[in-house]
Write an enzyme that holds these catalytic residues in place. Structure first.
Site, PDB file in Angstrom:
ATOM      1  N   LYS A 194     -19.181   0.079  26.534  1.00 33.78           N
ATOM      2  CA  LYS A 194     -18.567   1.508  26.735  1.00 33.78           C
ATOM      3  C   LYS A 194     -17.897   1.621  25.429  1.00 33.78           C
ATOM      4  CE  LYS A 194     -15.351   4.345  29.438  1.00 33.78           C
ATOM      5  NZ  LYS A 194     -14.721   4.399  30.400  1.00 33.78           N
ATOM      6  N   LYS A 252     -22.991   3.409  27.296  1.00 38.43           N
ATOM      7  CA  LYS A 252     -22.149   4.571  27.653  1.00 38.43           C
ATOM      8  C   LYS A 252     -21.412   4.985  26.190  1.00 38.43           C
ATOM      9  CE  LYS A 252     -18.540   6.633  30.059  1.00 38.43           C
ATOM     10  NZ  LYS A 252     -17.536   6.399  31.016  1.00 38.43           N
TER      11      LYS A 252
END
Ligand code: PBG
Length: 334
Positions: A194, A252
């Site tokens: 992320k 992400k």
């Protein structure tokens, strides 16, 4: 000329025969923003077509998704300021509406796959995913809170938990907390790579969850979310999450990180998920509203490219629209 690649592209039939990648609604996860209360369907201004829902309004929405073959939902709570504190205790409080709503959805639609968000930011007065102490994020003090949130969410009926916090060691901590409490079948979708991205803006608007400005509060999430310049580091994060018991690994955002999706998919034998985040969706919506792009073509092309890069599962705010289009066109979006 012996070889003419165009022969396989000559008609609809030959194109669909030779199409290498199909993305079905079943492979999508639809993010939904929740609000406590009744009769609420409030549009997120920076993410048109997406709403904050109260449970009464949400149930029919979920039903219509199920009819389209869309079965998986990730739920995010907007939390009233009065429930926020330094350590995010409301995240596992018995009266947290997020947990009650989950129970209600599961009871009504047991066939759904419900995915949670495990992180402090909706409940933390500083707007961070970890506990802030003396201007820094305290990783190890955060872990027990995440463990308690995880157990409370498993108890509420979530099928898969989604730790989005990026603290070190949290997958193992959560796995052990779940197992100790008897929730051996509750899965973990780790937010593995992320990135500290500029593309989370509309999400933070929807939940009012951005880092709060103030002395002794880190102004961004760069000490825990990854540097967009890094790829090798994603392998390191993935090795850890894999060994700590993750069932899925997520990259992400998605579009700017297709190389990372590809890399993890080539190297690990568990499903890779990609989060096509709020800002990425907002960009496309804005261009289409301006008449610069054709939504019905650009949106499926975008999702397909994420899938082709190696994401078996995609979290996207376009999940329902895609499922509606799939019903009509069965993968032929040209
Ligand atoms: C926070 C969280 C974020 C998103 C999912 N979980 C925002 C952040 O890290 O600040 C972003 C998702 C999106 O932009 O669609 N734990």
């Amino acid at each position: 000329m012996l070889i003419r690649p165009r022969r396989n592209r000559k008609s609809d039939a030959t194109r669909s025969l030779t199409r290498e990648t199909y993305l079905m609604p079943e492979q999508l996860i639809y993010p939904l923003f929740l609000m406590d209360g009744k009769n609420i369907k409030s549009e997120v201004p920076s993410l048109p077509g997406n709403f904050r829902w109260s449970i009464d309004m949400l149930l029919p929405e979920i039903e219509s998704c199920l009819e389209l073959g869309l079965k998986s939902f990730i739920l995010f709570p907007a939390v009233d300021q009065k429930f926020k504190d330094k350590t995010g205790t409301h995240g596992y409080a018995a009266d947290n509406y997020y947990l009650k709503v989950t129970q209600e959805i599961k009871k009504r639609f047991p066939e759904t796959c419900l995915i949670s968000d495990v992180a402090l930011d909706p409940y933390n007065i500083d707007g961070h995913d970890g506990i802030v102490r003396n201007g820094k994020i305290n990783n190890d003090e955060t872990l027990p809170i995440l463990g308690k949130m995880a157990v409370a969410q498993a108890q509420a009926g979530f099928d898969i938990l989604g730790p989005s916090d990026m603290m070190d060691g949290r997958i193992e901590y959560i796995r052990e907390s779940l197992d100790d409490a008897g929730f051996v079948d509750t899965g973990i979708m780790a937010y593995t790579a992320k990135y500290a991205s500029a593309f989370y803006g509309p999400f933070r608007d929807a939940l009012d969850s951005a880092p709060v400005e103030g002395e002794d509060i880190p102004k961004d999430k760069k000490t825990y979310q990854m540097d967009p310049a890094n790829k090798k580091e994603a392998i390191r994060e993935a090795m850890l999450d894999y060994e700590e018991g993750a069932d899925f690994m997520m990259v992400k955002p998605a579009l700017n990180y297709l190389d990372v999706i590809h890399l993890l998919n080539e190297n690990f034998d568990i499903p890779i998920a990609a989060y096509h985040v709020s800002g990425e969706c907002a960009m496309l919506i804005a261009a289409c509203q301006n008449g610069w792009l054709d939504f019905d073509k650009a949106m499926p092309e975008t999702l397909l490219s994420i899938h082709r890069a190696g994401a078996q599962v995609i979290l996207t705010y376009f999940a329902k629209k895609y499922a509606e289009m799939w019903k009509e066109r069965r993968g032929d979006f040209g």
